[in-house]
Design an enzyme around this catalytic site. Structure first.
Site, PDB file in Angstrom:
ATOM      1  N   THR A  24       0.854  -1.183   0.000  1.00 46.82           N
ATOM      2  CA  THR A  24       0.000   0.000   0.000  1.00 46.82           C
ATOM      3  C   THR A  24       0.892   1.236   0.000  1.00 46.82           C
ATOM      4  O   THR A  24       1.639   1.473   0.946  1.00 46.82           O
ATOM      5  CB  THR A  24      -0.902   0.025   1.247  1.00 46.82           C
ATOM      6  OG1 THR A  24      -1.720  -1.136   1.246  1.00 46.82           O
ATOM      7  CG2 THR A  24      -1.790   1.261   1.232  1.00 46.82           C
ATOM      8  N   LEU A  25       0.836   2.009  -1.065  1.00 52.13           N
ATOM      9  CA  LEU A  25       1.671   3.201  -1.179  1.00 52.13           C
ATOM     10  C   LEU A  25       0.960   4.445  -0.699  1.00 52.13           C
ATOM     11  O   LEU A  25       1.601   5.407  -0.285  1.00 52.13           O
ATOM     12  CB  LEU A  25       2.121   3.377  -2.632  1.00 52.13           C
ATOM     13  CG  LEU A  25       2.938   2.212  -3.219  1.00 52.13           C
ATOM     14  CD1 LEU A  25       3.291   2.497  -4.663  1.00 52.13           C
ATOM     15  CD2 LEU A  25       4.188   1.967  -2.408  1.00 52.13           C
TER      16      LEU A  25
END
Length: 246
Positions: A24-25
């Site tokens: 998850t960026l």
């Protein structure tokens, strides 16, 4: 065989890059501040019901305060889908604890410690759950209130807040909190904080839920709005006197 070559079955062999794991960026749909404080009979929490898709207030009925077991309330700011994942973890934990049928049940301190470990574990995998959590409850006459951040930072206090609430609501709560607050007085403090956040936080909406937990159990209010006033002179021209503003 070289990477990217086609096997005799006609299937392309995956490259090293294609086999990399995903992380998850950045969060997608998020909720803003959660507030919590202790009062005479238990713990009270408040949050609005907005879910922002980037800077767009996309969802307006997101419940971000949930009961956990018999003794605990959990509030979350940050990524809504990650909050749903945390609720799934906690459902499994509560069911597992219930299966022992030994007369004991998890209290808010145990839930808080569990969430500390979960958040820190995910942080160490470089795949954090993008939330700040407020955990409160009452068990055996003892009130408990704490928070845990997305990388596992945590603390206990008589009043806590996440998001912008850390900057804008905590000073109000520090000034006005006392140990013998009635429920009505606690609600007034939280509503004062929510109003400040509504004026100052672009992600806040005027639709709130207030929840309390006592020895008798959990009560979560129906959504409601606060009366606002936008006629303050500072709101008419907010950039007046700001050097370099448009």
């Amino acid at each position: 065989m070289e990477w990217g070559a086609v096997s005799s079955e006609g299937k392309e062999v995956s490259t090293i890059l294609e086999s990399g794991s995903q992380r998850t960026l950045s969060p997608y749909v998020t909720g803003t501040s959660v507030l919590g404080l202790k009062y005479k009979d238990g713990v009270i929490m408040a949050a609005d019901m907005g879910g922002s898709y980037g800077s767009t207030l996309r969802y307006k009925s997101v419940e971000r305060i949930k009961p956990i077991g018999k003794h605990t309330l959990l509030g979350a700011s940050g990524e809504i889908s990650d909050f749903q994942e945390i609720l799934r973890y906690l459902d499994e934990l509560i069911i597992y604890d219930h299966m022992w049928d030994d007369g004991n049940s998890l209290g808010p301190k145990e839930v808080h410690n569990y969430l500390n470990r979960v958040m820190y574990n995910r942080r160490n995998k470089f795949n954090p759950l993008w939330n700040s959590l407020v955990v409160g409850g009452v068990k055996n006459g003892q009130k408990y209130l704490g928070m845990v951040g997305m990388i596992g930072t945590h603390y206990e206090d008589n009043h806590v807040a996440t998001g912008f609430g850390n900057h804008l609501a905590r000073p109000i709560m520090r000034a006005e909190w006392r140990e013998d607050l009635t429920f009505e007085e606690a609600v007034k403090i939280l509503e004062k904080c929510l109003l400040v956040l509504l004026y100052r936080d672009r992600s806040a909406i005027n639709k709130f839920q207030i929840s309390k937990i006592t020895e008798e159990g959990v009560t979560i209010s129906e959504p409601y709005a606060l009366k606002t006033f936008w006629g303050f002179s500072a709101f008419q021209n907010p950039t007046k006197g700001a050097e370099g503003s448009w």
